[in-house]
Design an enzyme around this catalytic site. Structure first.
Site, PDB file in Angstrom:
ATOM      1  N   MET F   1       1.100  -1.548   0.228  1.00 48.12           N
ATOM      2  CA  MET F   1       0.212   0.275   0.291  1.00 48.12           C
ATOM      3  C   MET F   1       0.860   1.327   0.245  1.00 48.12           C
ATOM      4  O   MET F   1      -0.109   2.592   0.638  1.00 48.12           O
ATOM      5  CB  MET F   1      -0.605   0.187   1.715  1.00 48.12           C
ATOM      6  CG  MET F   1      -1.802  -0.680   1.064  1.00 48.12           C
ATOM      7  SD  MET F   1      -2.896  -0.935   2.491  1.00 48.12           S
ATOM      8  CE  MET F   1      -2.291  -1.987   3.401  1.00 48.12           C
ATOM      9  N   PRO F   2       2.134   0.995  -0.896  1.00 46.08           N
ATOM     10  CA  PRO F   2       2.346   2.429  -0.745  1.00 46.08           C
ATOM     11  C   PRO F   2       2.412   3.707  -1.813  1.00 46.08           C
ATOM     12  O   PRO F   2       1.645   3.494  -2.398  1.00 46.08           O
ATOM     13  CB  PRO F   2       3.493   2.360  -1.594  1.00 46.08           C
ATOM     14  CG  PRO F   2       4.187   0.695  -1.365  1.00 46.08           C
ATOM     15  CD  PRO F   2       2.953  -0.128  -0.722  1.00 46.08           C
ATOM     16  N   ILE F   3       2.288   4.792  -1.310  1.00 44.58           N
ATOM     17  CA  ILE F   3       2.638   6.057  -1.857  1.00 44.58           C
ATOM     18  C   ILE F   3       4.067   6.826  -2.550  1.00 44.58           C
ATOM     19  O   ILE F   3       4.251   7.040  -1.109  1.00 44.58           O
ATOM     20  CB  ILE F   3       0.594   6.563  -1.311  1.00 44.58           C
ATOM     21  CG1 ILE F   3      -0.336   6.203  -0.830  1.00 44.58           C
ATOM     22  CG2 ILE F   3       0.627   8.675  -2.410  1.00 44.58           C
ATOM     23  CD1 ILE F   3      -1.541   7.123  -0.604  1.00 44.58           C
TER      24      ILE F   3
END
Lengths: 82, 82, 82, 82, 82, 82
Positions: F1-3
């Site tokens: 779930m990286p941004i």
């Protein structure tokens, strides 16, 4: 309606401190808000300031973690001056 | 593909709490994601929500740290009503 | 004192539009502000909302530019259903 | 002069860890900075990288807190395969 | 190594302008960088400042788009003074 | 779930271009997503990348607008080498 996000490394300005003090944060908030009032006529009550303190491991510069980069630059400088 | 960053001060909604509860965070995540579905047809699985809790010392409004600004506004209000 | 940053791709919700409409932006602003009032008792006048529209070329998902990723997912879905 | 903000959940890559290690952070800093040098000729000394670790309760996907969403997706997958 | 993100509405400070001028941006950059030097001893060459101009439709306050909120507050003020 | 948010100045990598090309953006998206897969085992489909192009007037370094700072550094370097 300005929003100012200030990201700084979690460090003290003197050896005995390990992060920004409440007084220093208040000075940043005051200074930035007054700057926006002076330059863009933004009323103080319409300005939000958020200070984000980041661990030095979590900050990169020059492709390295912050403290490692500082050591590298200091060593280069020392070598250039010797 | 929306990304929603919510910055709030690290405070509780009742005197016995000092920060946002897991239930309140879940309600914010649900509410924002459903809002984007309703208004912009963004599927829930394509929406990221990140909640950033900020210490009150690190939040400025009106040129002052948050809690100091609140005290100032409360005092002004009280004075205006007396 | 919440600050809500909403990042969305610069697209319309109907084929004849190429970006979010003023009405849709107003609905997002209203919905998010009221959500923070309901969940965290944050007064509307203390909530800032900023909507950031991002060109689809500038948004990546699944290691690909957004539109390319959508085509890939749609193709996978069609293949799975055939 | 690039600035790269990387937001990740506060989790370890192995069961015995509960967050990203210093080595992994250094690898992210190195990798991103070198990518910008390669693709856009940005010198390493002009690139800042900031890694923001977010508690899993504070991260939402699919309208749910992150861990709950993962459980839901895992359950759906298991049901589809049974 | 500070990073300062300044978000302001895309407006001029005088009726004949519709956005922040280059001179005003330079004044903000100078002011913020010197503030961080003065308060936290951060060298000018280690400070990045990014100014993000946001369309007024994309900025919400008080649950309303910015300009609508301003009209509402101005009307309330006028009513209170009449 | 990286941004991953990548902020870069709105400039081309060759004299005939005035901004980042679609191919360069795709290379950044691919590179960053694969880096997060390699270092933190983050699946490509769980990684969002947003590229934010900033006008050079809106980017400050060394207390000056970006282009002015570059000219200053170039002049200092030339003087040191002469």
């Amino acid at each position: 309606m300005p929003i100012v996000n200030i990201q700084v490394t979690r460090e003290g300005t003197t050896p005995d401190r390990d992060s920004v003090t409440a007084e220093e944060k208040a000075a940043l908030i005051k200074g930035v808000s007054e700057l926006l009032l002076k330059v863009l006529n933004k009323p103080l009550e319409s300005t939000f300031v958020v200070i984000d303190e980041v661990d030095t491991d979590n900050w990169g510069w020059g492709g390295l973690p912050a403290l490692e980069y500082r050591r590298k630059v200091a060593a280069q400088k020392a070598a250039a001056e010797s």
